[in-house]
Structure formats: C-alpha cells, structure tokens
Design an enzyme around this catalytic site. Structure first.
Site, PDB file in Angstrom:
ATOM      1  N   GLU A  85      -6.893   3.792  -5.602  1.00  8.83           N
ATOM      2  CA  GLU A  85      -8.201   3.846  -4.952  1.00  8.83           C
ATOM      3  C   GLU A  85      -8.844   5.173  -5.368  1.00  8.83           C
ATOM      4  OE1 GLU A  85     -10.114   3.573  -0.464  1.00  8.83           O
ATOM      5  OE2 GLU A  85      -8.235   4.645  -0.773  1.00  8.83           O
ATOM      6  N   ASP A 130      -3.384   4.382  -2.143  1.00  9.15           N
ATOM      7  CA  ASP A 130      -4.508   4.778  -1.295  1.00  9.15           C
ATOM      8  C   ASP A 130      -4.971   6.196  -1.635  1.00  9.15           C
ATOM      9  OD1 ASP A 130      -6.112   4.085   1.178  1.00  9.15           O
ATOM     10  OD2 ASP A 130      -5.112   5.885   1.934  1.00  9.15           O
ATOM     11  N   ASP A 134       0.838  -1.187   0.000  1.00 13.89           N
ATOM     12  CA  ASP A 134       0.000   0.000   0.000  1.00 13.89           C
ATOM     13  C   ASP A 134       0.882   1.249   0.000  1.00 13.89           C
ATOM     14  OD1 ASP A 134      -3.121   0.670   0.791  1.00 13.89           O
ATOM     15  OD2 ASP A 134      -2.689  -1.474   0.762  1.00 13.89           O
ATOM     16  N   HIS A 153     -11.002  -4.773   2.249  1.00 12.61           N
ATOM     17  CA  HIS A 153     -10.928  -4.583   3.705  1.00 12.61           C
ATOM     18  C   HIS A 153     -11.899  -3.532   4.207  1.00 12.61           C
ATOM     19  CE1 HIS A 153      -8.542  -1.488   1.858  1.00 12.61           C
ATOM     20  NE2 HIS A 153      -8.475  -0.822   2.992  1.00 12.61           N
ATOM     21  N   ASP A 154     -12.577  -2.828   3.311  1.00 12.49           N
ATOM     22  CA  ASP A 154     -13.454  -1.722   3.705  1.00 12.49           C
ATOM     23  C   ASP A 154     -14.933  -2.028   3.535  1.00 12.49           C
ATOM     24  OD1 ASP A 154     -11.552   0.092   4.571  1.00 12.49           O
ATOM     25  OD2 ASP A 154     -11.259   0.978   2.587  1.00 12.49           O
TER      26      ASP A 154
END
Length: 582
Positions: free
Chosen positions: A275, A211, A107, A352-353
C-alpha cells in the site's frame, strides 16, 4: 533506457496473471449468528469465490485486536481475534484455498501495533524498559505561557497523546490507539519478522498485502513542519514520515531475510503488494517495484481512488467534482509507467477504504446501475497489470442510500471527520462544513465498502442469522449473489465471462502496451492494447446518453459488448465494447 530496464521485461509470473479477491472478514459471512463475519463463514463461501475465476484470496486483518480500527490495530500477530475464529480456522482456510487451486495472502500491518500489544505495554511501562525504544517516545515542549505542547506540530503525529505514567508523548500516524513501531531498532525488526511474518508463512500462506509500506522510515529528528495552515497548530508533514531515508533498506531486508526463503504451496515465489500512499511520481513508485531492486512485487497507487477528494488530509471528504479526462490521465499514467522497465502495476477501483465504484465513477440509480457495473468491469479487466477485485464488486454492490443518517456510519475515520465538521460549524469558523462533509461521506466513506455482503434475499441478506454489526443495504433483495447466479445477464455472470476473456487473451490484456485515445473526450473512455501483432480496442461510454464509437480497423471483430444487443456505431448508455484482431 530507463535505469530500471531489464532484458527480461515483464517476465511471466503467476501473480501478474492472477485475479486477486479481497475479503473483508467482518462483512463477508457470519457463521454463528453474532452479526460479525468470521473465518468459518468465509470457509463456507470458498467454492463461490473459486467459481468466479479467482486465483488468490486476500484476507484483510483477522488478528487479535481491540477493533478500534477494524483490526488494523493488532494486539497479537500470532493470534486470531475470537470474533473471527481461531488460528486453526486459518490453517483450514489455507488448506481449502489450496485445495480449490487458489492461493491466500494476509495483511501485514507492521507500521504500528495496537496500544494493547504486549510490546507497547512493556514500552510504556517505564523509560528504562528494554522495549522502550521499540516505539517513538519524546518529552513535551512548552509554549511561552508554559502550556504543554506535543514534541512536533505534525497533524496526528504525537498530537494530544500524552502518557501520564512516563510523562512523555508517543508517536502515532493513525489513531492514538495505534502507536508507530520504531523500525530503526534492529531487535524490533527481528521481532516483526518472526511474529508477523514467519509465523504465518510457516503455516503455508502465499504472501502479503503490506499495509502502509512506505511509512516505516521517518526523519527521527522530527523537525517541525512548515506552517501552511496558520489557523491550526498541527500541519501537514508527510515529507518527514513517508518514503523516509531508510525505507528501501528496510524493505530489502524484509525481502532478503524473510520473503526470499519461502515458496507458495505449488512452488512459486510468494507475493507482496504494498500500500503505497503519497508517492505520485512514477520514478518513486518504480524504486519499490523494480524486479532488480528485490523489494516489492507490486503496489497499490491511489490516484484513481482519490478522485473527488480535496487536497490535504483535513479536506479528504470535502468532495471536488472531477471530469472523465482527469480519470483518463490517471489511468494512462499508471498503465504506461512500467513500459520499458522491469516494474509491474496493479488494476483496481475498489477496496475496503473507498466508496463503491458504481456509485463513485458511474451511475447507481435503478435504471443504470447494472449497465454501469458491467461497463466498469470491462474497463478493469482489459487493463494491464494484476487485477484486484473487492468483495461484492462482482455483483454490483453500491453505496449506502444517501438518506442514511450519520448514525449508520461506523468507521472511526468517518466519525472523526464528522465530529470535526460539527465542531467547526458550531464555533462559526466553517458554517457549511457539515453539509459538505456529509456529501463527501455519502460518496467516499470507507463505510460503503463495509456493508454486509448481499448473499440472498433472506433476512439480513443471508449474511447473518443475527443482527449485523452494520446495517444491511436496503436493496439487498434486488442486488444479491443468489439471484444473479441464476441469471445469464446478471452483473455476476458478466464478471465471470470477463475474467475468462482476460485469461484467454492475457497476452494483450494482462501484458499489453496501453494507448489512450481521445484523451479530452468528456463522455467516452477509449484505448487500445497492443501485444506483438495483436491489438484490442476498448470503447466505454461513461454517460447515460448514446455516444459515437470509432470504427475499428477492418481486421478487428467485436469480442464482447456489455449489452446483449448492440446498436451499430453508437455506444448505448454505459455500454462497453471490446474489439480484437487475431
């Protein structure tokens, strides 16, 4: 012709055909019994990941962090948080992944740092510190009664984060412990490139998941947002901090100065996947992923995972019913927007969100959860673009039981939304909010994806010999990898077959043109994939009732069904089928 069109449309590159597997390290595998997943634990499971048919591991943040936001609040880009291991452990992970024929991406979290990062500590130490301008600082303003107010009325930005030492507010989009970096400052950007990027690329990683990639550029005059909610001081203001005026300049620079100078371990281009939130327009997305633009290779667009979320940040967990035609239109939009362009797309329905896909998009009841998981696997692997799987998806992990109380939820976002709901209900402004928000959290909370991985039927699902940081799912003895590895008819075995099928027919499944069929059908999701003379028909039943399946053309044969025995021209509950011509 599209302005992004290219004579070498959809050139074959490794990352387009790759299967990526996201590891959330805190919840994957604990090696030392402290209840927290770690990199040595992940190392022990690399053979398992490789056995799935995975080509690249994406490791979520493991950097040094106070862990206010599960590692997305980084205090040192060049160190590994002790709870996860050491830099040497990551170096071993890079080697073991490469030895198993897989690449590794990390990340890249550079919209903000932790307030414990050395850069921010310097920045807040005094108004004349050389790093003061590496973050955004602004003086307070005052209302007519002399009450101190934040510099803007943005929801979250500057809100309530007063620094007593220097008597100014600092900017943060996320938690107050995550101050935003000022990308306008060239020295700050250089430090980001060296510390967060080159440090790890020099060690041999193969790229980054980037991110919050479209939030680096803000309107730095910070005008007040229009008042759309008269009941509160803070207002939605994404137009001032997302897709800002210099965003493409910044990403091009990141590419030209850093990424373009590195190759993967086998000599291929390193990869970036961004993202990309709050960008609903295909042309806006193409501006980031056009190969000619030399910015990002691909992005995550979140329309699908936002199904069921109400409009507006404050209503995120106020669940709204959705229909299958709505889902179809989202998939169709992001499957077809690259046609005739040199852009690329991604395929995913978990990360993961978000809550687990079986619980959100199908049926996680004991009767149907395995059938649902297989059908959703088929839905994913037959779509065009780069495929991303999230840990546990391949064994059909589901949301936490609805009976779990709010005390079992650990995510800072979940708890913040719950606290707000309690406050609004107690002051009488929204008397049903607690029940509505709890219902939304049970479906969509980030916590569901963060439950410990269910490895086997031993205590704590084989995740840890100690007490896990999050409660293990109650059904781990029924849903776990060890039992499924021995069962040809398990969800895990089905995923492995589907991934082999995708690779065998990558021309039509990875690169094929998407054609949606029966867009208004409320029960079945059907589409065709075309590549030159080759066509595949995908038929999926999203209900617990039998549904008719269209007759394929005479030159088509059934390649696979999610049921071991099919029933003629009827799709059984949560059945998926693929037909293909050769």
């Amino acid at each position: 012709m599209s302005p992004h069109a290219d004579p070498l449309l959809h050139t074959r590159v490794w990352w387009k055909e790759a299967v990526f597997y996201q590891v959330y390290p805190a919840s994957f595998k604990d090696s030392n019994g402290d209840g927290w997943g770690d990199i040595p634990g992940l190392l022990s499971k690399i053979p398992y990941i490789a056995s799935l048919g995975v080509d690249c591991v994406w490791l979520s943040p493991m950097f040094e962090s106070p862990q206010v936001d599960m590692g997305y609040d980084i205090s040192n880009y060049e160190a590994v948080d002790p709870s996860y291991g050491t830099v040497e452990d990551v170096e071993r992970l890079i080697k073991v992944c490469h030895d198993n024929g897989m690449k590794l991406i990390l990340d890249l979290v550079v919209n903000h740092t932790s307030d414990q990062h050395a850069w921010f500590k310097e920045s807040r130490s005094s108004k004349d510190n050389p790093k003061r301008d590496w973050y955004f600082w602004r003086p307070a303003r005052y209302d007519e009664q002399g009450n101190r107010r934040p510099p803007t009325n943005y929801r979250s930005y500057f809100a309530g984060t007063w620094d007593e030492h220097t008597q100014e507010y600092y900017l943060h989009l996320y938690d107050k412990s995550q101050p935003d970096l000022n990308w306008e400052n060239e020295e700050c950007r250089k430090a980001i490139y060296d510390s967060a990027m080159r440090f790890w690329l020099d060690k041999g990683i193969d790229g980054f998941r980037v991110d919050t990639v479209n939030k680096y550029s803000k309107h730095i005059d910070f005008p007040d947002a229009p008042i759309t909610d008269p009941n509160t001081f803070v207002q939605p203001a994404a137009q001032f901090w997302c897709n800002g005026p210099r965003i493409h300049e910044f990403i091009k620079e990141m590419n030209s100065k850093v990424l373009s100078h590195y190759k993967t371990f086998d000599g291929q281009p390193v990869v970036t996947v961004g993202e990309l939130s709050l960008t609903p327009d295909p042309e806006g997305v193409l501006s980031y992923v056009s190969a000619r633009a030399k910015e990002l290779d691909m992005v995550f667009q979140f329309d699908l995972t936002h199904l069921g979320q109400s409009n507006g940040f404050s209503d995120k967990y106020d669940f709204t019913e959705w229909t299958l035609p709505e889902m179809k239109q989202i998939v169709n939009k992001w499957q077809t927007f690259i046609e005739g362009t040199d852009g690329w797309t991604t395929v995913f329905n978990e990360n993961h969100d978000n809550g687990r896909s079986v619980s959100r998009f199908a049926d996680d009841s004991p009767q149907w959860r395995e059938k649902s998981a297989k059908m959703l696997a088929m839905w994913l692997v037959t779509q065009t673009g780069t495929l991303f799987l999230y840990q546990g998806q391949e064994i059909g992990m589901i949301n936490a039981p609805k009976e779990w109380p709010i005390e079992e939820y650990k995510d800072v976002e979940s708890l913040n939304f719950w606290s707000e709901a309690v406050r609004l209900e107690e002051n009488g402004s929204d008397p049903t909010r607690k029940s509505r928000i709890m219902n939304g959290l049970r479906l969509m909370a980030r916590d569901h994806a963060r439950l410990p991985f269910q490895w086997d039927s031993s205590p704590n699902a084989g995740f840890s010999s100690g007490t896990p940081w999050m409660r293990t799912h109650d059904l781990y003895k029924e849903i776990n990898a060890a039992s499924q590895e021995k069962d040809f008819n398990s969800v895990l075995s089905f995923y492995k077959r589907m991934l082999r099928m995708r690779k065998e027919h990558n021309d039509v499944f990875v690169y094929g043109a998407f054609e949606l069929l029966k867009p208004e059908d409320l029960n079945t999701f059907m589409f065709k994939k075309h590549h030159q003379e080759k066509t595949a028909l995908v038929a999926l039943n999203f209900t617990a009732s039998p549904q008719p399946v269209p007759s394929p053309s005479e030159d088509m044969t059934m390649l696979v069904s999610s049921y071991s025995k099919t029933s003629g021209d009827v799709l059984q509950p949560y059945e998926g089928r693929v037909y293909i011509n050769y």
